[in-house]
Design a protein around this motif. Structure first.
Motif, PDB file in Angstrom:
ATOM      1  N   ASP A 164     -36.869 -15.654 -40.767  1.00  0.00           N
ATOM      2  CA  ASP A 164     -38.132 -16.326 -41.076  1.00  0.00           C
ATOM      3  C   ASP A 164     -37.906 -17.802 -41.381  1.00  0.00           C
ATOM      4  O   ASP A 164     -38.702 -18.654 -40.981  1.00  0.00           O
ATOM      5  CB  ASP A 164     -38.792 -15.653 -42.283  1.00  0.00           C
ATOM      6  N   LEU A 165     -36.825 -18.099 -42.080  1.00  0.00           N
ATOM      7  CA  LEU A 165     -36.496 -19.503 -42.336  1.00  0.00           C
ATOM      8  C   LEU A 165     -36.131 -20.221 -41.044  1.00  0.00           C
ATOM      9  O   LEU A 165     -36.494 -21.385 -40.846  1.00  0.00           O
ATOM     10  CB  LEU A 165     -35.342 -19.573 -43.345  1.00  0.00           C
ATOM     11  N   ALA A 166     -35.441 -19.500 -40.172  1.00  0.00           N
ATOM     12  CA  ALA A 166     -35.070 -20.113 -38.888  1.00  0.00           C
ATOM     13  C   ALA A 166     -36.299 -20.511 -38.094  1.00  0.00           C
ATOM     14  O   ALA A 166     -36.288 -21.514 -37.366  1.00  0.00           O
ATOM     15  CB  ALA A 166     -34.206 -19.145 -38.078  1.00  0.00           C
ATOM     16  N   HIS A 167     -37.385 -19.764 -38.219  1.00  0.00           N
ATOM     17  CA  HIS A 167     -38.615 -20.108 -37.510  1.00  0.00           C
ATOM     18  C   HIS A 167     -39.171 -21.450 -37.974  1.00  0.00           C
ATOM     19  O   HIS A 167     -39.905 -22.118 -37.236  1.00  0.00           O
ATOM     20  CB  HIS A 167     -39.669 -19.016 -37.699  1.00  0.00           C
ATOM     21  N   LEU A 168     -38.844 -21.837 -39.204  1.00  0.00           N
ATOM     22  CA  LEU A 168     -39.299 -23.135 -39.701  1.00  0.00           C
ATOM     23  C   LEU A 168     -38.331 -24.250 -39.330  1.00  0.00           C
ATOM     24  O   LEU A 168     -38.727 -25.409 -39.202  1.00  0.00           O
ATOM     25  CB  LEU A 168     -39.450 -23.096 -41.232  1.00  0.00           C
ATOM     26  N   ILE A 169     -37.068 -23.916 -39.172  1.00  0.00           N
ATOM     27  CA  ILE A 169     -36.053 -24.926 -38.889  1.00  0.00           C
ATOM     28  C   ILE A 169     -35.905 -25.147 -37.385  1.00  0.00           C
ATOM     29  O   ILE A 169     -35.574 -26.242 -36.932  1.00  0.00           O
ATOM     30  CB  ILE A 169     -34.694 -24.497 -39.496  1.00  0.00           C
ATOM     31  N   MET A 170     -36.150 -24.106 -36.620  1.00  0.00           N
ATOM     32  CA  MET A 170     -36.045 -24.201 -35.159  1.00  0.00           C
ATOM     33  C   MET A 170     -37.428 -24.427 -34.559  1.00  0.00           C
ATOM     34  O   MET A 170     -38.369 -23.740 -34.919  1.00  0.00           O
ATOM     35  CB  MET A 170     -35.444 -22.902 -34.593  1.00  0.00           C
ATOM     36  N   PRO A 171     -37.563 -25.374 -33.648  1.00  0.00           N
ATOM     37  CA  PRO A 171     -38.856 -25.557 -32.974  1.00  0.00           C
ATOM     38  C   PRO A 171     -39.194 -24.326 -32.131  1.00  0.00           C
ATOM     39  O   PRO A 171     -38.301 -23.552 -31.760  1.00  0.00           O
ATOM     40  CB  PRO A 171     -38.629 -26.785 -32.099  1.00  0.00           C
ATOM     41  N   PRO A 172     -40.462 -24.125 -31.820  1.00  0.00           N
ATOM     42  CA  PRO A 172     -40.821 -22.989 -30.952  1.00  0.00           C
ATOM     43  C   PRO A 172     -40.131 -23.039 -29.598  1.00  0.00           C
ATOM     44  O   PRO A 172     -39.892 -22.003 -28.998  1.00  0.00           O
ATOM     45  CB  PRO A 172     -42.340 -23.141 -30.804  1.00  0.00           C
ATOM     46  N   ASP A 173     -39.828 -24.224 -29.132  1.00  0.00           N
ATOM     47  CA  ASP A 173     -39.045 -24.347 -27.894  1.00  0.00           C
ATOM     48  C   ASP A 173     -38.293 -25.669 -27.959  1.00  0.00           C
ATOM     49  O   ASP A 173     -38.904 -26.731 -28.074  1.00  0.00           O
ATOM     50  CB  ASP A 173     -39.939 -24.310 -26.651  1.00  0.00           C
ATOM     51  N   ALA A 174     -36.961 -25.575 -27.925  1.00  0.00           N
ATOM     52  CA  ALA A 174     -36.122 -26.768 -28.049  1.00  0.00           C
ATOM     53  C   ALA A 174     -35.294 -27.000 -26.792  1.00  0.00           C
ATOM     54  O   ALA A 174     -34.215 -27.562 -26.857  1.00  0.00           O
ATOM     55  CB  ALA A 174     -35.213 -26.649 -29.263  1.00  0.00           C
ATOM     56  N   SER A 175     -35.805 -26.575 -25.655  1.00  0.00           N
ATOM     57  CA  SER A 175     -35.072 -26.789 -24.394  1.00  0.00           C
ATOM     58  C   SER A 175     -35.422 -28.152 -23.811  1.00  0.00           C
ATOM     59  O   SER A 175     -35.785 -28.267 -22.647  1.00  0.00           O
ATOM     60  CB  SER A 175     -35.401 -25.670 -23.398  1.00  0.00           C
ATOM     61  N   TRP A 176     -35.304 -29.187 -24.653  1.00  0.00           N
ATOM     62  CA  TRP A 176     -35.674 -30.536 -24.225  1.00  0.00           C
ATOM     63  C   TRP A 176     -34.616 -31.096 -23.276  1.00  0.00           C
ATOM     64  O   TRP A 176     -33.448 -31.202 -23.650  1.00  0.00           O
ATOM     65  CB  TRP A 176     -35.780 -31.460 -25.435  1.00  0.00           C
ATOM     66  N   PRO A 177     -35.008 -31.497 -22.088  1.00  0.00           N
ATOM     67  CA  PRO A 177     -34.012 -32.094 -21.182  1.00  0.00           C
ATOM     68  C   PRO A 177     -33.571 -33.463 -21.686  1.00  0.00           C
ATOM     69  O   PRO A 177     -34.351 -34.199 -22.293  1.00  0.00           O
ATOM     70  CB  PRO A 177     -34.770 -32.221 -19.856  1.00  0.00           C
ATOM     71  N   LEU A 178     -32.318 -33.766 -21.457  1.00  0.00           N
ATOM     72  CA  LEU A 178     -31.844 -35.128 -21.693  1.00  0.00           C
ATOM     73  C   LEU A 178     -32.359 -36.032 -20.583  1.00  0.00           C
ATOM     74  O   LEU A 178     -32.481 -35.615 -19.433  1.00  0.00           O
ATOM     75  CB  LEU A 178     -30.316 -35.165 -21.689  1.00  0.00           C
ATOM     76  N   ILE A 179     -32.638 -37.279 -20.915  1.00  0.00           N
ATOM     77  CA  ILE A 179     -33.043 -38.262 -19.925  1.00  0.00           C
ATOM     78  C   ILE A 179     -32.005 -39.373 -19.962  1.00  0.00           C
ATOM     79  O   ILE A 179     -31.942 -40.149 -20.918  1.00  0.00           O
ATOM     80  CB  ILE A 179     -34.451 -38.825 -20.196  1.00  0.00           C
ATOM     81  N   SER A 180     -31.187 -39.440 -18.949  1.00  0.00           N
ATOM     82  CA  SER A 180     -30.076 -40.391 -18.928  1.00  0.00           C
ATOM     83  C   SER A 180     -30.570 -41.816 -19.104  1.00  0.00           C
ATOM     84  O   SER A 180     -31.525 -42.251 -18.464  1.00  0.00           O
ATOM     85  CB  SER A 180     -29.307 -40.261 -17.609  1.00  0.00           C
ATOM     86  N   GLN A 181     -29.869 -42.566 -19.974  1.00  0.00           N
ATOM     87  CA  GLN A 181     -30.149 -43.971 -20.260  1.00  0.00           C
ATOM     88  C   GLN A 181     -31.527 -44.197 -20.885  1.00  0.00           C
ATOM     89  O   GLN A 181     -31.947 -45.325 -21.055  1.00  0.00           O
ATOM     90  CB  GLN A 181     -29.999 -44.830 -18.998  1.00  0.00           C
ATOM     91  N   VAL A 182     -32.239 -43.123 -21.199  1.00  0.00           N
ATOM     92  CA  VAL A 182     -33.511 -43.229 -21.903  1.00  0.00           C
ATOM     93  C   VAL A 182     -33.424 -42.485 -23.230  1.00  0.00           C
ATOM     94  O   VAL A 182     -33.950 -42.937 -24.246  1.00  0.00           O
ATOM     95  CB  VAL A 182     -34.674 -42.674 -21.050  1.00  0.00           C
ATOM     96  N   SER A 183     -32.738 -41.346 -23.215  1.00  0.00           N
ATOM     97  CA  SER A 183     -32.608 -40.549 -24.432  1.00  0.00           C
ATOM     98  C   SER A 183     -31.867 -41.335 -25.512  1.00  0.00           C
ATOM     99  O   SER A 183     -31.002 -42.158 -25.224  1.00  0.00           O
ATOM    100  CB  SER A 183     -31.862 -39.246 -24.139  1.00  0.00           C
ATOM    101  N   ARG A 184     -32.220 -41.021 -26.751  1.00  0.00           N
ATOM    102  CA  ARG A 184     -31.590 -41.685 -27.883  1.00  0.00           C
ATOM    103  C   ARG A 184     -30.374 -40.880 -28.334  1.00  0.00           C
ATOM    104  O   ARG A 184     -30.174 -39.750 -27.905  1.00  0.00           O
ATOM    105  CB  ARG A 184     -32.611 -41.828 -29.014  1.00  0.00           C
ATOM    106  N   GLN A 185     -29.586 -41.475 -29.199  1.00  0.00           N
ATOM    107  CA  GLN A 185     -28.296 -40.880 -29.524  1.00  0.00           C
ATOM    108  C   GLN A 185     -28.440 -39.490 -30.127  1.00  0.00           C
ATOM    109  O   GLN A 185     -27.631 -38.606 -29.861  1.00  0.00           O
ATOM    110  CB  GLN A 185     -27.532 -41.801 -30.475  1.00  0.00           C
TER     111      GLN A 185
END
Length: 1532
Positions: free
Chosen positions: A202-223
């Motif tokens: 239940d705590l993990a549901h608050l710490i983890m986003p509902p979906d964290a499969s965010w793609p990296l964007i080369s030379q645009v993504s931040r560190q």
């Protein structure tokens, strides 16, 4: 000693009783020994009077206080020593011990035990209970039950005024060490452990986003985006949840992150940055290898989708192969760019020792050829655990063939030679990949499908017993004879037609596809022969037949090579050719190394060779990065020479001029998205100040403008404050470059935010750009971001606004003319006076600023430029350092405009006269440059004559016939806007220059009159390969467009764009410029004019940019209807962006007419998709409010409604609670996670006004969302059923879990039937099953909800929120804090939310849509009743926790509100406010509040403690309910 004291106290208690017991046996200090079995000793405990009964006797309770005090001392000092004597199998001892501990812990005056000690005791008890046998008896079960009672006592508060000894969160953190994965849990602990796991989940549901499969964007993504969340210290507790999420694809993995970078053609620096974050073992290498294999799989699948491999092509193998074999080539070769890209990456990373990347890796870790071919074989044959993923495909062999040419793989005594000498295992795998039918299909391609034959031919010297090879490998018996003859004849054909005719500079020009494929086939068959042949073709041998020279005899005129031919060559051949060119043409210290004995004047590298360098660097960007770094290292080394040498060698000047032309006019585009981009200024910083050659300095200045124009990252800001820069001021001599740098810094900060930049860096940069303070007009500063604007408004400016540093006054000029005879030579007839005094006077640099102003006064006297004095003018100006010419031009402009300024009492003259004279100085006599003049006219200093300057600027650009004539001629000679396709660029350029020559040494007049004895002599002549004024002006035009926008000169801007838009076909980065302009000037009224927006978009080449057809037609006036920019248009923007971000799509060209990916302005398909999406969003006639509403419609799967509330477009999926239904399937209507991520990425890249609107939505949504209110516990009327988007959930199917994933359920209320669970039941309230299921769905995985028809608005909104925040700079944390502050203080709700406009039914718990809930709260419903404007329910509080939970690791590094822990203070105060308003929170047991408590403890652990924060937390705790105070007491 404490243990002894406790034992003594225990003896005292026993001695006061009537119960006598024998002396305890064993260690006298061991107080637990009294509970052992009775022995015939002095004193014993009567078994009839058990210890629990003794403690329960009221008569004996008077001793417990003293006993408890000693017990606590023992606990504090001995930690876990107490438990080492316990034996869970000894019922008598264990029960007695547990009873004693339990009674001590429950004393009202019991002091709090340190949490570390309490946790140590609890974990030890759990370990001992886990040692019980599986078939335990009743006594052993009682021991387990009693032990768990003690554990619960540690976790509960002993009294209202006391704090708990430990928290559930403390215990949760230790469980992975107590019970590591694989350890069997005893069945008596299963209930308790499941409960703990559930709390963690239940705590993990608050710490983890509902979906964290965010793609990296080369030379645009931040560190922060490069580090997987599972590796963050704040997320380590939830490793198992992350593992499940990664397995389901809901979370990123390092394999997926590598995959994003590989798909997006990321530079190797980003790949290596990722590698440095991985463990220094084979796991890191396997992640990179798996990503390479996955990309190969996706590319092959993509090619198979677009090919007709299952349609056979008739082939007669009985016909003999002729000496000129015909190549089989498919109709569509678009797939080749995918193979080129993947081949380049494989060549770069396979075999690269990671110890060269980072010292944390020992030598030997690398992606190996043998591992890769094994993985490829598994793709087509499958493994024990997986089925085949691909059909056999010769593409796999083609890719492996590129690696065979690597020396360490296919060289002598290397990997493959040993394999052929042994069991031929790798060779057998290679043959196993071969698809013999593919070559004879309708899309067969010899270059790919004969890769196996080419590999055998390449390795033939190492193959043992070649005559028996067909018997060892029967598959070769069918395919080898016919195709091997094709390969052999191709080799013979190449020798005869190309290698033997290489001196003919036309033999390799304008080749048809057939010939290109044959040459490419030869490059695969043999190692180096093609590279050597092509080099000799480009740089002919000066032996025997003398090669042709260019018109001036400065270089050997070899042939030209088409980019398509170079692209088809295998990677090793391209590397070899580039290596030849660098070593022979660019590496030498004395110029090009030429064969034979060419004439002395041949000192330059052929422009056709430099064209090939550009094409090779573009087609293999990753694998040739080492060559690029060597080139830049040499550029840096030569840059320092002018600082240390009085006279720089001519060879160095030629080399710099050649390379800097290539850099500025060809390579600046591909360099924009590389790690080198941020450091470009460091390669030419000294040359800018010390170079004496004027033509070279002109190119250096242009390179600085180009380098500043392409910066997009905070890395550039860090590079400017580099302590190794060695120059106190970056642009000490040039104010215009310093101003350009300020605009660049402002653009980066405004577009990317300042949160990712180190504190104070912006003010530090602005102080080191120029030696004088830079002053700006209010019109320009209005568009600066706040930190830049504040710097210039706060700097000390007394007197600066009244004058210009270094300005020349009329009095000074008058004095020089009238009171000295220095300038007489310019005023009298030529020849009557020598120029000795003039030259002597201006040999002093202090006098330089006055000369051009004096010259201007002389021109006014004569009313024209007297050509008789131009020789003396030139002699004086040659004494001016090139680095100062822009400043001297600025001083002349200021002086000339002051002579016209109405504020000047002596003003005279006209603008027409000024324009005429300046045009003659620029275009006729070349004494000034158009670049310096235009820059001087738009500096933006408030003390300068700004209005007059802009009028002159308009006359010299829009109304200039000289400039128009040059542009007309340039466009008429037919230079292609695709430079990689233009093989005759040099010839066409010199056709233009022959008509409009350019001079940099002030010699234009002397050459025009035919003077052959020019004195002083001309500078060292240089070869112009790319440079010309029209291309140099593009950087200046960018700034002019910005000035017109800032000063709201709308009509002039439209005219300017229409007049010079055709030149932007040759702009290095037109997409980037248009995007930056729309973003930077978004709030400008000028950009709201459709004429301006359309004119800006017309700067783009629609043949190279895939804009929306709707927007393209609108811009080109083919459809002026603005109604088409509706909801569908916005949704398509997001879906198209999501498509471009998907690695499985491979970036395959939808339009064959588009350029090859590696030659585009933005080769990264995801970044290009983002840039295009921004342009489509901002250029369309859509208000920001409407755009936000359409975005939320997409994310929340809302339906547009008509006036009566009826749905008019089916976006929502499935039946709603109102009983309506939609024919659109849920999987089609509800967006995929990647679409939500794309929308979040887009919103994060839009101007800050859009983010303001978004956080208005966040504020309103959290306060008023009906789903959150219905799931809350504070209602007096719990509903009977819940409805999700897609499928109604009732109590009937809720109980069975049909179609519902109950793994995320948050329900913890219990009737107490399971004694293993904590007694947390709250008799004052019982939640309904439907509420619990709804609560579970809100915080569940978005993909699980979508797949199980449980999609709901809060869950979708959470997914979108975290996508936005993830892609945003750290500045977004300020906005989050502002929301928290507003909720804490009950500030009035924001207004203007588009969420309030929704008319359709949202999730309901009942069919009547009852709007009245507990405590008389009124929430918004379909009837438009008044909203509840405060946060007052438990689920709202949980929702807020889930908003900030995944951001905890970012709050650690950013100080918000003065302290890092300030957001925890605000959160705790908000918790106090909510729990004080909820009646059921008066007692423990509410599952939602328990989850909030765990969350607060989790946050506290990861926030450094400081006295101020602790004091604030302590004050807030005093306001909370007693039990909450006790549970949270240890956070102080």
């Amino acid at each position: 000693m404490s243990l002894q004291a406790f034992s003594a106290q225990l003896d005292l208690v026993l001695n006061e009783t009537d119960v006598k017991a024998p002396e305890p046996s064993g260690d006298s200090d061991n107080f637990f020994c009294i509970f052992q079995e009775p022995t015939p000793k002095k004193r014993r405990l009567n078994p009839a009077v058990s210890w629990p009964k003794y403690l329960a006797d009221p008569e004996n309770s008077k001793c417990l206080s003293a006993l408890t005090a000693e017990f606590l001392k023992v606990c504090k000092s001995m930690d876990n020593v107490l438990t080492q004597y316990l034996d869970v199998t000894n019922h008598f001892q264990w029960i007695g011990s547990m009873s004693l501990i339990l009674r001590c812990l429950r004393q009202p005056d019991c002091e709090t035990i340190p949490s570390e000690t309490a946790v140590a005791i609890m974990t030890s008890l759990l370990k001992k209970i886990n040692l019980l046998p599986l078939n335990c008896n009743k006594e052993q079960r009682d021991c387990a039950t009693k032990g768990q009672e003690v554990i619960r006592a540690f976790l509960e508060i002993p009294s209202a005024s006391k704090s708990a000894h430990a928290t559930y969160y403390d215990l949760l953190r230790e469980i992975p060490q107590v019970f590591p994965p694989g350890v069997v849990i005893h069945w008596t602990l299963e209930g308790f452990m499941k409960y703990l796991q559930k709390r963690r989940r239940d705590l993990a549901h608050l710490i983890m986003p509902p979906d964290a499969s965010w793609p990296l964007i080369s030379q645009v993504s931040r560190q922060h985006e490069f580090t997987n969340l599972s590796q963050r210290p704040t997320h380590l507790l939830f490793a198992s949840e992350y593992a499940n999420g990664m397995g389901d694809g809901h979370m990123t993995t390092y394999v997926s992150l590598f995959g994003d970078l590989l798909y997006q053609r990321a530079p190797s620096d980003e790949i290596f940055f990722m590698i440095r974050q991985l463990p220094p073992n084979s796991i890191g290498v396997s992640a990179l290898r798996e990503s390479l294999v996955n990309k190969t799989r996706d590319v092959v699948r993509c090619i198979q989708r677009h090919s007709r491999f299952h349609e056979p092509r008739p082939v007669d193998m009985t016909i003999p192969v002729g000496p000129n074999p015909e190549m089989v080539i498919p109709d569509n070769l678009d797939f080749m760019e995918l193979l080129m890209e993947l081949s380049d990456q494989l060549y770069a990373f396979v075999g690269t020792d990671l110890s060269q990347v980072t010292n944390i890796y020992p030598t030997g870790y690398s992606v190996l050829y043998e591992d890769l071919i094994t993985d490829y074989y598994a793709l087509v044959t499958g493994t024990d655990k997986a089925s085949p993923e691909l059909e056999k495909d010769n593409t796999l062999i083609y890719l492996l063939l590129q690696l065979i040419h690597i020396e360490k793989v296919g060289g002598k005594d290397k990997l493959l030679s040993h394999d052929f000498a042994g069991d031929e295992h790798l060779f057998r795998l290679l043959i196993g990949l071969y698809n013999e039918t593919q070559v004879n299909s309708k899309d067969g391609f010899y270059l790919r499908d004969l890769a196996l034959q080419c590999a055998i031919s390449h390795q033939q010297t190492y193959i043992r017993d070649r005559s028996m090879m067909r018997f060892r490998h029967p598959k070769l018996a069918v395919i080898w004879p016919y195709y091997s003859e094709i390969c052999y004849n191709t080799m013979s054909y190449f020798i005869a037609e190309y290698k033997n005719k290489v001196q003919d500079i036309t033999c390799l020009s304008n080749l048809p596809a057939q010939e290109m494929v044959k040459i490419a086939m030869e490059s695969q068959l043999r190692q180096h022969i093609v590279a050597g042949t092509l080099f000799i073709y480009l740089v002919p041998n000066y032996q025997g037949r003398e090669p042709e020279l260019d018109g001036n005899g400065t270089f050997l005129k070899g042939g030209t090579l088409n980019y398509k031919l170079l692209d088809m060559l295998n990677v090793d051949t391209r590397h070899r050719l580039l290596g030849f060119i660098y070593k022979m043409m660019l590496d030498g210290e004395h110029g090009p190394r030429l064969h034979g004995d060419p004439p002395m004047q041949v000192k330059f590298v052929s422009p056709y060779v430099m064209d090939v360098v550009y094409k090779l660097l573009s087609s293999t960007p990753i694998s040739v990065e080492p060559v690029s770094k060597v080139l830049f290292d040499k550029l840096r080394r030569y840059d320092r020479l002018p600082k240390t040498m009085t006279e720089v060698p001519a060879e160095v000047i030629r080399w710099q001029f050649t390379v800097l032309q290539l850099l500025n006019f060809r390579l600046i585009r591909p360099l924009k998205f590389t790690a080198t981009c941020a450091h470009l200024l460091h390669f030419m910083k000294f040359a800018l100040s010390f170079t004496k050659h004027r033509a070279l300095h002109n190119v250096i200045e242009t390179c600085h403008h180009s380098a500043l124009s392409i910066q997009t990252s905070h890395k550039f800001l860090r590079s400017l404050v580099d302590s190794k820069r060695e120059k106190h001021f970056w642009f000490e001599e040039s104010e215009v470059l310093a101003r350009r740098a300020v605009l660049t810094v402002a653009r980066i900060v405004k577009l990317r935010g300042q949160g990712d930049a180190p504190p104070g860096i912006i003010s530090e940069i602005l102080q080191i750009l120029h030696r004088h303070p830079i002053i700006w007009t209010e019109e320009i500063m209005a568009y600066f971001p706040e930190p830049v604007r504040d710097f210039y408004r706060a700097q000390d400016q007394p007197g600066l606004a009244k004058g210009i540093p270094g300005a020349v006054t009329e009095q000074e000029v008058t004095t020089l003319l009238e009171k000295t005879s220095v300038h007489n030579v310019l005023l009298v007839v030529k020849g009557t006076e020598p120029n000795t005094y003039l030259l002597s006077h201006y040999s002093d640099m202090a006098n330089h600023p006055f000369f051009l102003c004096v010259f201007w006064e002389i021109i006014i006297i004569h009313q024209h430029i007297s050509e008789t004095m131009l020789e003396d003018i030139r002699a004086v100006m040659l004494q001016f350092p090139p680095s100062r010419m822009s400043t001297y031009t600025q001083q002349l402009i200021d002086y000339a405009l002051w002579k016209l300024d109405p504020k000047n009492p002596n003003a005279n003259g006209s603008i027409d006269f000024v324009v005429r004279i300046f045009e003659e100085l620029i275009w006729k006599y070349h004494l000034l440059t158009i670049e310096h003049t235009l820059l001087a006219l738009m500096t933006g200093h408030p003390a300068r004559s700004g209005d007059l300057a802009l009028k002159v600027l308009i006359q010299m650009t829009v109304n200039s016939s000289e400039l128009s004539n040059r542009i007309s001629h340039w466009t008429s000679i037919g230079i292609s806007p695709r430079p990689w396709e233009e093989d005759a660029y040099y010839d066409k350029l010199h056709s233009y220059l022959s008509r409009y020559p350019e001079y940099f040494g002030f010699e234009a007049h002397e050459i025009r009159i035919g003077n052959n004895a020019i004195n002083p002599p001309l500078e060292l002549p240089l070869l112009v390969s790319y440079n010309n004024v029209l291309l140099r002006l593009l950087n200046i035009f960018d700034m002019i467009i910005g000035r017109f926008i800032e000063y709201q000169m709308t009509d002039t801007l439209v005219t300017f764009l229409d007049r010079f838009g055709c030149l932007y076909l040759y702009h290095n980065t037109p997409i980037g410029f248009v995007r930056d302009t729309l973003l930077y000037y978004y709030e400008s009224p000028t950009l709201r004019d459709p004429r301006v927006t359309k004119a800006l978009l017309k700067l783009l080449d629609f043949k190279q940019v895939e804009l929306s057809p709707v927007l393209t037609d609108y811009v080109q006036e083919m459809n002026r209807n603005e109604d088409q920019f509706d909801e569908h248009y916005v949704h398509e923007i997001c879906r198209k962006l999501a498509f471009s971000m998907d690695p499985k799509e491979c970036g395959y060209k939808n339009d064959p007419s588009m350029p090859e990916r590696h030659y585009r302005e933005i080769p990264n398909p995801a970044t290009q998709g983002l840039y295009v999406a921004i342009i489509e969003a901002l250029a369309a006639p859509i208000t920001k409010e409407k755009l936000m509403e359409h975005l939320l419609n997409l994310i929340l799967a809302k339906r547009s409604t008509g006036p009566n509330g009826a749905a008019i477009s089916g976006i929502a999926a499935g039946p709603t609670s109102l009983g309506s239904s939609s024919s659109i399937p849920a999987s089609k209507a509800i967006p995929e996670p990647r679409v939500i991520h794309a929308a979040g990425l887009l919103l994060s890249a839009l101007p800050s006004e859009f983010m303001d609107l978004f956080f208005v939505e966040v504020d309103i949504f959290t306060r008023t969302d009906e789903t959150l209110l219905q799931a809350s516990t504070s209602f007096s009327k719990p509903a009977a059923s819940a409805s999700y988007i897609g499928q109604p959930i009732t109590l009937a199917n809720a109980g069975s879990g049909a179609g519902v994933n109950l793994s995320g359920s948050l329900k913890t209320e219990s009737n107490g039937s399971d004694s293993s669970l904590p007694s947390l039941a709250n008799p004052g309230f019982k939640r309904s099953t439907a509420q619990d299921m709804l609560l579970s769905a809100i915080f569940n995985s978005y993909a699980n909800n979508r797949n199980n028809y449980r999609t709901n608005v809060p869950n979708s909104f959470l997914t979108f929120f975290h996508a936005v925040v993830h892609y945003s700079s750290a500045d977004v944390l300020i906005r989050v804090m502002k929301c928290l502050e507003n909720w804490r203080l009950d500030s009035p709700a924001s207004t203007g939310s588009s969420l309030l406009n929704y008319q359709d039914g949202q999730i309901r718990l009942n069919g009547q849509q009852d709007n009245t809930y507990g405590d008389g709260m009124i929430v918004d419903g379909v009837n438009g009743q008044e909203q509840n404007q405060s946060i007052r329910t438990d689920v709202q509080l949980l929702f807020i926790c889930s908003l900030i939970g995944p951001l905890v690791h970012r709050f650690e590094k950013v100080q918000v509100g003065g302290t890092i822990g300030h957001f925890l203070v605000v959160l705790l105060e908000l918790t106090a406010k909510v729990t004080n308003s909820i009646e059921v929170a008066a007692r423990p047991g509410l599952c939602t509040i328990e989850q909030v408590l765990d969350f607060i403890h989790h946050v506290r652990v990861h926030i450094p403690k400081d006295p101020d924060t602790s004091n604030e937390l302590a004050q807030i705790l005093k306001k909370m309910r007693p039990w909450l105070h006790g549970r949270l007491g240890n956070i102080v």
